[in-house]
Design a protein around this motif. Structure first.
Motif, PDB file in Angstrom:
ATOM      1  N   PHE A 115       0.798  -1.226   0.000  1.00  0.00           N
ATOM      2  CA  PHE A 115       0.000   0.000   0.000  1.00  0.00           C
ATOM      3  C   PHE A 115       0.829   1.274   0.000  1.00  0.00           C
ATOM      4  N   GLY A 116       2.154   1.120  -0.097  1.00  0.00           N
ATOM      5  CA  GLY A 116       3.008   2.305  -0.134  1.00  0.00           C
ATOM      6  C   GLY A 116       4.377   2.005   0.440  1.00  0.00           C
ATOM      7  N   ALA A 117       5.189   3.035   0.540  1.00  0.00           N
ATOM      8  CA  ALA A 117       6.553   2.842   1.044  1.00  0.00           C
ATOM      9  C   ALA A 117       7.032   4.111   1.732  1.00  0.00           C
ATOM     10  N   ARG A 118       7.955   3.914   2.667  1.00  0.00           N
ATOM     11  CA  ARG A 118       8.662   5.032   3.303  1.00  0.00           C
ATOM     12  C   ARG A 118      10.148   4.698   3.253  1.00  0.00           C
ATOM     13  N   GLU A 119      10.961   5.626   2.848  1.00  0.00           N
ATOM     14  CA  GLU A 119      12.406   5.380   2.736  1.00  0.00           C
ATOM     15  C   GLU A 119      13.122   5.562   4.068  1.00  0.00           C
ATOM     16  N   ARG A 120      12.587   6.432   4.921  1.00  0.00           N
ATOM     17  CA  ARG A 120      13.283   6.699   6.175  1.00  0.00           C
ATOM     18  C   ARG A 120      12.273   7.291   7.153  1.00  0.00           C
ATOM     19  N   MET A 121      11.864   6.462   8.085  1.00  0.00           N
ATOM     20  CA  MET A 121      10.908   6.976   9.079  1.00  0.00           C
ATOM     21  C   MET A 121      11.350   6.552  10.466  1.00  0.00           C
ATOM     22  N   LEU A 122      10.896   7.304  11.443  1.00  0.00           N
ATOM     23  CA  LEU A 122      11.199   6.978  12.831  1.00  0.00           C
ATOM     24  C   LEU A 122      10.613   5.605  13.158  1.00  0.00           C
TER      25      LEU A 122
END
Ligand code: AMP
Length: 311
Positions: free
Chosen positions: A18-25
């Motif tokens: 459903f999506g992506a995050r490259e750099r999250m806490l």
């Protein structure tokens, strides 16, 4: 009363259908602390690098999580994890783990962190968990989480760490892997022989089961129509579960209290998975938690009436 947690404080890169995050806490200790902060004062112990700054600390401080024992390692980089999920969100693949500042970490707890009432040893190298355990002599309840990586590469250390706690919380597949016992009830019995009096088996979208000296209890996961990112669900569950126990210091820490704690763990985990990383729990409200616990109580109770069964 207060809760101390040691575990990963991380940057996560996550891809789901459903999506992506490259750099999250992220990080186990962060997810735990945000969830537990709804119940009691929480102190986070762990190192971060130069790349961890005010925006990340602000997420914790907005929930009044105590960050004094987050050690900034000059010149270091924060723990990094990359994972990917397929359509079965219970099944994830770890693509990269960089321990970075955790590789040389020697936990030195402040007097306030050492003086905790409840201690949560979130997922991290088991020798570090033991070092923290040894410093918190006064804790009346200690829970520990771990993962397949440590079962594979640090099994003896992990077994020693488990022997020193009251409660082990693991995914059910990891419980089987650790005990080499395919049956969950028997696996839990084996663990209880090693020391912990409470065993919690996290079962992803199927919920969680608990085994104590008084028997078995299980709750389904809260039925959600939208799940975006399960990362940290186990830690949010632990935060709700352990936080609830911390918030009830005058009640006996028995099977009944632990069952109620399971409902709060389930509610916190359900909010965690609705959005990426810490996004949803960071803006969660207490009334939303209470609402889901009440709804869980409703959907898990049923009426039994005598029925004539055929021979
Ligand atoms: P969970 O989904 O509850 O199992 O926890 C996910 C979190 O665990 C992520 O935010 C990661 O940063 C963290 N994590 C992943 N691998 C490790 C590891 N080997 N040691 C400690 N923390 C980890």
């Amino acid at each position: 009363m207060s809760v101390t947690v040691v575990g990963s404080i991380a940057f996560d890169a996550v891809k789901t259908p459903f999506g992506a995050r490259e750099r999250m806490l992220g990080g186990a200790a962060v997810h735990f602390a945000l969830a537990a902060s709804f119940f009691d004062e929480v102190r986070v112990v762990g190192p971060v690098g130069d790349d961890f700054g005010e925006p990340e600390l602000a997420v914790l401080r907005a929930r009044v999580v105590q960050t004094d024992d987050i050690e900034h390692v000059a010149g270091g980089r924060t723990f990094f994890w990359r994972g990917e999920y397929g359509w079965d969100l219970n099944d994830r693949e770890t693509l990269d783990t960089q321990l970075n500042v955790f590789a040389d970490f020697a936990p030195k707890l402040s007097p306030a962190s050492r003086d905790c009432d409840i201690l949560f040893l979130a997922n991290i190298q088991p020798d570090l968990q033991r070092q923290v355990r040894a410093q918190c002599e006064r804790a009346r309840f200690v829970a520990l989480d771990s993962m397949n990586l440590w079962i594979e590469i640090a099994r003896d250390s992990l077994m020693s760490a488990i022997a020193e706690v009251d409660c082990l919380m693991l995914n059910d597949a990891e419980l089987r892997q650790l005990t080499e016992e395919p049956n969950l009830v028997r696996a839990a019995r084996r663990i209880r022989e090693w020391g912990p009096r409470v065993v919690v088996a996290k079962q992803g979208e199927y919920g969680a089961a608990m085994i104590t000296e008084d028997g078995f209890f299980a709750l389904p996961a809260y039925p959600l129509e939208t799940v975006i990112d399960p990362t940290g669900a186990g830690d949010s569950f632990a935060g709700g579960f352990v936080g609830f126990l911390a918030a009830h210091p005058d009640e006996p820490l028995d099977h009944e209290l632990l069952c109620r704690a399971m409902a709060y763990g389930t509610a916190l985990a359900s909010y965690n998975v609705e959005e990426f990383g810490t996004e949803r729990v960071a803006r969660l409200r207490p009334d939303e938690i209470a609402g889901r616990v009440a709804e869980l109580a409703r959907i898990t109770s049923f009426v039994t009436k005598p029925v004539a069964l055929r021979r």
